[in-house]
Design a protein around this motif. Structure first.
Motif, short mmCIF file in Angstrom:
data_model
loop_
_atom_site.label_atom_id
_atom_site.label_comp_id
_atom_site.label_asym_id
_atom_site.label_seq_id
_atom_site.Cartn_x
_atom_site.Cartn_y
_atom_site.Cartn_z
N ASP A 199 0.83 -1.20 0.00
CA ASP A 199 0.00 0.00 0.00
C ASP A 199 0.86 1.25 0.00
O ASP A 199 0.56 2.23 -0.70
CB ASP A 199 -0.93 0.00 1.21
CG ASP A 199 -2.03 -1.05 1.11
OD1 ASP A 199 -2.22 -1.60 0.01
OD2 ASP A 199 -2.71 -1.30 2.11
N GLY A 216 -6.27 3.41 2.61
CA GLY A 216 -6.45 2.20 1.84
C GLY A 216 -7.74 2.15 1.06
O GLY A 216 -7.81 1.52 0.00
N ASN A 217 -8.78 2.80 1.54
CA ASN A 217 -10.06 2.79 0.82
C ASN A 217 -9.95 3.47 -0.54
O ASN A 217 -10.59 3.04 -1.51
CB ASN A 217 -11.15 3.46 1.66
CG ASN A 217 -11.56 2.63 2.86
OD1 ASN A 217 -11.31 1.42 2.89
ND2 ASN A 217 -12.17 3.26 3.85
N THR A 218 -9.16 4.54 -0.61
CA THR A 218 -8.97 5.25 -1.89
C THR A 218 -8.24 4.35 -2.87
O THR A 218 -8.58 4.29 -4.06
CB THR A 218 -8.20 6.55 -1.67
OG1 THR A 218 -8.91 7.37 -0.75
CG2 THR A 218 -8.03 7.30 -2.97
N ALA A 220 -8.22 1.09 -2.82
CA ALA A 220 -9.15 0.01 -3.18
C ALA A 220 -10.14 0.47 -4.25
O ALA A 220 -10.51 -0.30 -5.14
CB ALA A 220 -9.88 -0.46 -1.93
N MET A 221 -10.57 1.72 -4.16
CA MET A 221 -11.50 2.26 -5.15
C MET A 221 -10.87 2.26 -6.54
O MET A 221 -11.50 1.84 -7.53
CB MET A 221 -11.91 3.68 -4.76
CG MET A 221 -12.80 4.37 -5.79
SD MET A 221 -12.99 6.14 -5.43
CE MET A 221 -11.34 6.74 -5.79
N THR A 224 -10.56 -1.29 -7.87
CA THR A 224 -11.85 -1.78 -8.35
C THR A 224 -12.13 -1.26 -9.76
O THR A 224 -12.57 -2.01 -10.65
CB THR A 224 -12.98 -1.35 -7.40
OG1 THR A 224 -12.74 -1.93 -6.11
CG2 THR A 224 -14.33 -1.82 -7.92
N ARG A 238 -5.94 -8.69 -4.05
CA ARG A 238 -5.56 -8.11 -2.77
C ARG A 238 -4.90 -9.21 -1.93
O ARG A 238 -5.50 -10.25 -1.68
CB ARG A 238 -6.78 -7.56 -2.04
CG ARG A 238 -6.52 -7.10 -0.60
CD ARG A 238 -5.63 -5.89 -0.54
NE ARG A 238 -5.36 -5.47 0.85
CZ ARG A 238 -4.49 -4.53 1.17
NH1 ARG A 238 -3.80 -3.92 0.23
NH2 ARG A 238 -4.31 -4.19 2.42
#
Length: 249
Positions: A199, A216-218, A220-221, A224, A238
């Protein structure tokens, strides 16, 4: 009001300049300069516009460290660089890679024992005068045996990414242009494929080592979105607790 407007323009210029440097550092060719006489960033500024990232160090010892870190396309080294002798430095890097070595000189006549002569014998292929002229360096780099395009082009299975052309091809067919963040993400994953990119490494590749550091959410977006654009061509997985990896069938 004029002062505010000028300030905003300056801020925008600085932002664009910072982005350009980050982009060429991750996607462009690497030029390592080993010279104790720093030029204040003028060469780096000029070469960034040509897609070449310049790393400038003042000694051959620092040069060895940066050579291992950046895997440069070319190295400029001056005879008087402190540390190990410059000719020995050239010999070492030539044994551990195939960089295009350029000797930096104050004048072409400086070819004696204290000049560029020993550097040429050690493996340097060209001479450039100081202060370095960006256009001259660019011409040397574009005619080097190791093509600049080699650094910009990545191939993993049917996937081919060309950072210079800002293109991605699958089995030879160009796909729709990816948004910038997904393009940078794909390049970072292809560079390490089939290994794992952490990451933190992805944050550095997409947002640089300074400034905003999204969570991490950004990431992951963007992963995706990249998956949906690649479809079944590649698998972006992942790896829990480690990062992401890209593999092809």
């Amino acid at each position: 009001m004029m002062g505010t407007s000028d300030g905003r323009r300056d801020a925008r210029r600085q932002s664009v300049r910072a982005y350009l440097h980050r982009w060429v550092e991750s996607a462009g060719a690497q030029l390592l300069v080993v010279d104790p006489s720093d030029d204040g960033g003028a060469l780096a500024e000029a070469m960034a516009g040509r897609g070449v990232h310049v790393t400038w160090v003042g000694s051959t010892l620092d040069g060895l460290v940066e050579f291992g870190r950046t895997d440069p396309h070319a190295v400029v080294v001056t005879p008087e660089a402190p540390g190990i002798p410059a000719a020995e430095f050239v010999g070492v890097i030539r044994q551990h890679g195939a960089p295009y070595v350029i000797a930096g000189a104050c004048r072409l006549e400086s070819s004696g024992a204290d000049g560029v002569g020993p550097l040429m014998l050690a493996g340097a292929s060209a001479v450039v005068l100081r202060p370095y002229a960006p256009q001259h360096l660019w011409e040397l780099l574009t005619h080097a045996p190791r093509s600049l395009a080699e650094h910009a082009r990545l191939e993993v299975g049917p996937l081919v990414l060309d950072a210079t052309a800002y293109s991605v091809r699958v089995d030879g067919e160009r796909i729709a242009d990816l948004p910038l963040k997904e393009f940078e993400l794909l390049r970072a994953l292809m560079l390490a494929s089939p290994g794992v990119v952490t990451d933190d490494e992805l944050r550095a590749a997409l947002w640089g080592s300074d400034g905003r550091r999204p969570g991490g959410n950004t990431i992951a977006m963007h992963v995706t979105r990249l998956r949906s654009r690649l479809g079944e061509v590649a698998d972006v997985r992942r790896i829990r607790g480690r990062g992401y990896s890209l593999t092809v069938g």
